[in-house]
Write a protein that holds these residues in place. Structure first.
Motif, mmCIF file in Angstrom:
data_model
loop_
_atom_site.group_PDB
_atom_site.id
_atom_site.type_symbol
_atom_site.label_atom_id
_atom_site.label_comp_id
_atom_site.label_asym_id
_atom_site.label_seq_id
_atom_site.Cartn_x
_atom_site.Cartn_y
_atom_site.Cartn_z
ATOM 1 N N UNK A 44 -47.022 -39.218 94.078
ATOM 2 C CA UNK A 44 -46.933 -37.911 93.420
ATOM 3 C C UNK A 44 -47.978 -37.827 92.309
ATOM 4 N N UNK A 45 -49.215 -38.092 92.695
ATOM 5 C CA UNK A 45 -50.308 -38.163 91.717
ATOM 6 C C UNK A 45 -51.098 -36.866 91.612
ATOM 7 N N UNK A 76 -51.443 -34.101 106.990
ATOM 8 C CA UNK A 76 -51.373 -35.457 106.444
ATOM 9 C C UNK A 76 -49.936 -35.954 106.402
ATOM 10 N N UNK A 77 -49.015 -35.038 106.128
ATOM 11 C CA UNK A 77 -47.593 -35.397 106.078
ATOM 12 C C UNK A 77 -46.796 -34.453 106.971
ATOM 13 N N UNK A 78 -45.628 -34.930 107.390
ATOM 14 C CA UNK A 78 -44.732 -34.120 108.187
ATOM 15 C C UNK A 78 -43.750 -33.361 107.311
ATOM 16 N N UNK A 79 -42.766 -32.688 107.916
ATOM 17 C CA UNK A 79 -41.851 -31.811 107.173
ATOM 18 C C UNK A 79 -41.022 -32.511 106.105
ATOM 19 N N UNK A 80 -40.811 -33.811 106.244
ATOM 20 C CA UNK A 80 -40.077 -34.543 105.201
ATOM 21 C C UNK A 80 -41.025 -35.329 104.298
ATOM 22 N N UNK A 81 -42.308 -34.955 104.324
ATOM 23 C CA UNK A 81 -43.343 -35.514 103.442
ATOM 24 C C UNK A 81 -43.744 -36.937 103.781
ATOM 25 N N UNK A 82 -43.355 -37.434 104.975
ATOM 26 C CA UNK A 82 -43.796 -38.760 105.393
ATOM 27 C C UNK A 82 -45.247 -38.707 105.856
ATOM 28 N N UNK A 83 -46.032 -39.685 105.427
ATOM 29 C CA UNK A 83 -47.441 -39.751 105.795
ATOM 30 C C UNK A 83 -47.556 -40.193 107.251
ATOM 31 N N UNK A 84 -48.352 -39.472 108.020
ATOM 32 C CA UNK A 84 -48.539 -39.798 109.431
ATOM 33 C C UNK A 84 -49.240 -41.150 109.593
ATOM 34 N N UNK A 85 -48.790 -41.909 110.567
ATOM 35 C CA UNK A 85 -49.470 -43.146 110.942
ATOM 36 C C UNK A 85 -49.020 -44.381 110.212
ATOM 37 N N UNK A 117 -44.407 -41.529 101.383
ATOM 38 C CA UNK A 117 -44.361 -40.062 101.355
ATOM 39 C C UNK A 117 -45.258 -39.554 100.229
ATOM 40 N N UNK A 118 -45.653 -38.293 100.350
ATOM 41 C CA UNK A 118 -46.394 -37.620 99.286
ATOM 42 C C UNK A 118 -45.586 -36.396 98.881
ATOM 43 N N UNK A 119 -45.320 -36.272 97.592
ATOM 44 C CA UNK A 119 -44.520 -35.157 97.093
ATOM 45 C C UNK A 119 -45.201 -34.578 95.853
ATOM 46 N N UNK A 120 -46.008 -33.571 96.050
ATOM 47 C CA UNK A 120 -46.651 -32.841 94.956
ATOM 48 C C UNK A 120 -47.369 -31.649 95.560
#
Length: 616
Positions: free
Chosen positions: A323-324, A568-577, A582-585
């Motif tokens: 969350x940067x 880059x992320x899916x609906x629950x903010x998980x990074x693909x691959x 997760x990314x949350x910002x």
């Protein structure tokens, strides 16, 4: 520039001071570096979303460590962050290439030359402090439209983002204090709003939202001018999924802060973090930089960090939550091996997940203004007057009211009328027509500065912001070292559609200024752009040379249904691959939502925290 608080500064208080906390010594919430540590969750970035996610995870009984590069803004930025009246004048928000540095709270990022904006480089403020940008922003709080959230839900393939499903997270995150019309003391600035979309009273969220205890007199005239060109005052406000017409803004202000005894900024630090310190075992690693996300067999297992040059490791047993922010989240992904493989390989970074969307899709809502002299007083004119400022200070300190208690005022939204669209190209009309039907194209913001000259008390500043930019910028890296600043290209006005919309918006500003309702207070000729700027070409050139950011950059780790489509992320903010990351910002917003994003970012943090705790 507002006057200083005449030596009677509001006391800057360390987070570990006070008697609010009983179950835990507040000082035990701050890790003593350096030293390896293990948590269930490591949250990188103690900003708007980061502290909200961290607090909710910690409330479940999980162990949570927060990594924040900055310290406490109460000490590092003092009244500039705490007192609402300074919100628009604080040096940290200076948009020009050469700016007054505030290194304790701001990352001091400067963009690449903007080819669509007269080759200018701009300073883009980004919070480096507990609270992040919620400690530096101008406090406006509003939610997007129902159609914009439906578009989000459709793009990412999740009904969780529709208005009806997302609303609960707006409500969960905040508490509204109703307007105090006695303190506002402005009969022609009363209003109604929709109470059904707010939590008031007990068991509300920690973020404090209110209507300021002061009305800038100049803003009441702007409301009249905007009404004259068709932007009527909304009867429900700007938080019910409808952005139409004008309204006095809700702001992230605690109207009676128990710590300071007056109206102060409500940030993620003063709300979520203080609550978490009192009620959970959350730990904060402050003045600590995350240098790399660590992986084992494709799963994020921790973060390498450094405090004042001492390096150590924070291990995450369950997940790392990044969350940067819009600029540093893609940077940290790339230096950790997640991003476009060609770029990573060129810098000798081993590729863990080839995601071409990392750092792309940067969108920013720019704004520009038309200024004119006015005979009416304003907050800046009062606070810059030695004869009036002492009374304003006492009003603030003793009654939590007056100019120092307020950051904002009146804003309005519209879809440009048919008369403004006749000059648009077929492509521009097609792009605008593809937007959800309820999404406005322009936001108008009332502002003011202290004025001088014959009859001029205030320089009125009526601004327009492009809400749906079609221009795209990007964030990339020039080094595998996370301490080297990222390269930021905002992409301003590189799409011709934005240029056409901007010209039309400036003409609307002039129409509002020319309304008969403004005649009683308007003094002298137009100050900016000035009478010499008349043709469309002249207007556009002036905008290219003068437009600035409204600090709503987003989209650089866009949420979507698949990496193949650039997400880059899916609906629950998980990074693909990868797993465990997760990314949350604001970087995960797939597009710029209309209005001011902080309300949505808090709601997003609440939603993703629910996903994590539910195992989604």
């Amino acid at each position: 520039m507002f006057a200083p608080l005449s030596g009677t500064n509001v006391l800057a208080v360390l987070l570990l001071c006070g008697t609010t906390f009983a179950a835990r010594l507040p000082s035990s919430a701050f890790a003593v570096p350096p030293g390896d540590a293990t948590y269930d969750y490591v949250v990188v970035g103690g900003g708007t979303a980061g502290l909200a996610v961290a607090a909710r995870l910690a409330s479940s009984g999980a162990s949570v460590g927060v990594v924040e590069a900055g310290g406490a803004y109460e000490l590092d930025n003092g009244n500039q962050s705490i007192v609402p009246g300074y919100a628009f004048s604080q040096p940290a928000l200076a948009p020009v290439e050469v700016f007054p540095p505030r290194p304790l709270v701001d990352w001091s990022l400067v963009s690449q030359p903007q080819t669509g904006a007269a080759g200018r480089k701009v300073h883009y403020a980004a919070g480096k402090t507990l609270g992040g940008t919620s400690a530096l922003n101008t406090l406006a709080y509003n939610r997007g439209t129902k159609g914009s959230y439906q578009k989000w839900a459709t793009l990412v393939g999740s009904s969780a983002y529709t208005w009806d499903n997302f609303l609960k997270y707006f409500v969960k995150s905040s508490e509204l204090t109703p307007p105090d019309f006695a303190k506002r003391n402005t009969p022609n600035a009363t209003f109604t709003y929709d109470t059904s979309v707010w939590c008031t009273g007990k068991n509300c969220g920690p973020l404090q939202v209110s209507y300021s205890n002061w009305v800038d007199p100049s803003h009441t005239w702007f409301a009249a001018g905007l009404k004259a060109i068709g932007l009527n005052t909304s009867t429900i406000g700007h938080n019910s999924g409808i952005l139409q017409g004008g309204a006095y803004t809700t702001e992230t202000i605690d109207p009676s802060d128990p710590w300071f005894g007056t109206a102060t900024r409500s940030s993620s630090e003063s709300s979520y973090l203080r609550w978490a310190i009192a009620n959970t075992q959350l730990m904060v690693h402050y003045r600590t930089i995350a240098t790399k996300i660590l992986f084992t067999s494709g799963k994020a297992t921790g973060v390498s960090v450094a405090t004042e040059g001492y390096s150590y490791t924070l291990t995450a047993k369950k997940e790392v939550i990044l969350s940067a922010g819009t600029f540093h989240s893609p940077q940290l992904l790339m230096v950790s091996g997640i991003g476009p493989s060609a770029k990573l390989s060129s810098l000798g970074i081993p590729v863990i997940s080839n995601l071409v969307g990392v750092g792309q899709n940067l969108q920013d809502q720019i704004f520009f203004s038309v200024q004119n002299g006015m005979s009416t007083p304003s907050s800046p004119s009062i606070l810059s007057d030695p004869a009036q400022e002492p009374a304003a200070l006492q009003q603030y300190l003793t009654k939590a009211a007056g100019p120092y208690s307020s950051a904002g005022g009146y804003i309005a939204f519209e879809k440009l009328p048919a008369s403004s669209r006749t000059a648009f190209s077929a492509r521009t009309n097609s792009l605008l027509n593809a937007l959800p039907a309820d999404v406005p194209e322009i936001e108008y913001l009332a502002g003011s500065f202290a004025g001088t000259g014959a009859g001029v008390v205030t320089i009125g500043d009526l601004s327009a912001s492009i809400l749906n930019p079609f221009s795209r910028g990007n964030v990339t890296i020039s080094s595998a070292d996370a301490t080297v600043p990222p390269l930021v290209d905002m992409g301003w006005l590189t799409d011709p559609a934005d240029a056409e919309v901007a010209v039309a918006a400036l003409k609307r500003l002039r129409q509002a200024w020319a309304a008969p309702a403004m005649a009683a207070v308007k003094v002298g000729p137009e100050v900016k752009p000035g009478g010499a700027v008349q043709t469309d070409a002249q207007i556009l050139q002036w905008i290219r040379e003068n437009a600035i950011q409204i600090w709503h950059a987003c989209g650089t780790n866009a949420m979507g249904s698949s990496a193949a489509a650039g997400a880059v992320v899916g609906p629950t903010a998980k990074v693909f691959g990868v797993a465990g990351l997760r990314v949350v910002d604001a970087s995960v917003l797939p597009f710029a939502l209309p209005g001011h994003p902080q309300a949505t970012i808090y709601a997003l943090a609440e939603k993703i925290a629910d996903d994590i705790l539910a195992g989604r």
